[in-house]
Design an enzyme around this catalytic site. Structure first.
Site, short mmCIF file in Angstrom:
data_model
loop_
_atom_site.label_atom_id
_atom_site.label_comp_id
_atom_site.label_asym_id
_atom_site.label_seq_id
_atom_site.Cartn_x
_atom_site.Cartn_y
_atom_site.Cartn_z
N GLU A 63 19.95 -32.05 89.86
CA GLU A 63 19.36 -31.75 91.17
C GLU A 63 18.47 -32.88 91.65
O GLU A 63 18.39 -33.14 92.87
CB GLU A 63 18.59 -30.44 91.10
CG GLU A 63 19.46 -29.19 91.11
CD GLU A 63 20.22 -28.96 89.81
OE1 GLU A 63 21.24 -28.26 89.83
OE2 GLU A 63 19.79 -29.51 88.77
N HIS B 9 17.39 -17.41 87.68
CA HIS B 9 18.42 -17.57 88.71
C HIS B 9 18.24 -16.64 89.90
O HIS B 9 19.16 -16.46 90.69
CB HIS B 9 19.81 -17.32 88.11
CG HIS B 9 20.23 -18.31 87.08
ND1 HIS B 9 19.75 -18.27 85.79
CD2 HIS B 9 21.07 -19.37 87.14
CE1 HIS B 9 20.28 -19.25 85.09
NE2 HIS B 9 21.09 -19.94 85.89
#
Length: 331
Positions: free
Chosen positions: A61, A130
């Site tokens: 990321e 998540h």
């Protein structure tokens, strides 16, 4: 007019902007066909536009965000997909210290037309790493716009507006909204960033919400109507910039405020809204403000525990009854 899903509305917005402007491209993990992204928003785009404009990236990321910032400041208009909002913790330096600051530090000479798409929220047992709702982190940063649509109509219109914006936009979707459907115009349209929407008129209390909790707020308003309480529901659509004027206008009519979001209450955007209403609209309030949010705990993997932790329509109903019947802060 046609009825399409939230997922398809997002894809259509990306498709229209890529077809219109060759500088627009999208990059992220597993976004090319046949996978088409973790929630299938980009499915079909690489087949049509090719893998130079729909690019799979390494699983980093930080690298994705850094490459996107570089592309944006050199004339491209990148759309980045970060698979889960939780994973944006790995790219915070590029987003917070670079993308948000470059235009200011260059005296406006360097623009950063970057859209960072991601998703958050509970509902499918994603677990503690998540499904977090961390939008308040990004709303705290000057230089970032934070958009959180609740409907397919707004998802398309806001994403198109974000792609054409010359500033970095954190565009946060909700995993439980991808399948909901709505009627949207076939012709091109935009939804302005920074403008809230009164989606249900009411006279007794104002409920302010955004993203998935808007639907819980509407369910709560329907339940409250059966109890003789008329609730006005505001969908913020954007939390940075925040449309305080629409909230204050509503409170001048209802004189009561409940703020509902899926994020935990502590440090959530609801606290900022409450503080600003107190500063600018205190005299209009006939009862204390109540914030509704998820319980102070990591998101459980267990569906039963997850349901217990996450805020819902009944929590909103309970909060409204307290402010209407003066069960908090009054007699």
């Amino acid at each position: 007019m046609k009825k399409i899903s939230y997922r398809d509305a997002l894809r259509l917005a990306i498709h229209e902007e890529m077809a219109r402007d060759s500088r627009v491209f999208i990059m992220g993990e597993d976004i090319e066909d046949p996978f088409g992204g973790s929630y299938k928003v980009t499915k079909g785009l690489s087949t049509e536009f090719g893998n130079k404009r729909v690019r799979n990236t390494p699983i980093s990321e930080l690298a994705i965000a850094g490459a996107a910032v570089g592309a944006a400041i050199t004339g491209m208009r990148p759309i980045v997909e970060i698979m889960y909002l939780d994973f944006m913790t790995l790219s915070m330096d590029q987003i917070v210290n670079q993308a948000a600051k470059i235009r200011y530090m260059s005296g406006g000479k360097v623009k950063v037309p970057l859209v960072i798409r991601t998703q958050e929220g509970s509902g499918n047992s994603s677990g503690a790493q998540h499904g977090q709702c961390l939008e308040a982190w990004f709303a705290h940063i000057p230089g970032l716009k934070v958009v959180m649509p609740a409907t397919p109509y707004d998802a398309k219109g806001l994403l198109k507006a974000a792609i054409r914006d010359d500033n970095p936009v954190v565009f946060i979707e909700n995993k439980m909204l991808y399948s909901i459907k709505d009627v949207i115009p076939e012709e091109e349209y935009f939804v302005p960033i920074g403008k809230a929407n009164v989606i249900r008129e009411g006279t007794d209390v104002t409920i302010v919400s955004y993203s998935r909790m808007v639907h819980e707020a509407l369910n709560a308003a329907s339940d409250l109507m059966e109890k003789g309480i008329s609730a006005e529901v505001i969908d913020l659509r954007t939390i940075a910039p925040l449309d305080l004027d629409t909230i204050l206008k509503s409170i001048s009519k209802t004189h009561r405020l409940v703020i509902a979001h899926e994020a935990v209450v502590n440090g959530g955007i609801g606290g900022e809204i409450a503080a600003r209403v107190i500063e600018e609209g205190f005299d209009e309030l006939d009862a204390p403000i109540i914030r509704v949010g998820s319980k102070e705990a990591p998101l459980p993997f267990s569906p039963i525990l997850e349901k217990h932790i996450v805020s819902n329509a009944q929590d909103i109903v309970s909060a409204v009854e307290k402010v209407v019947y003066q069960l908090v802060g009054g007699e």
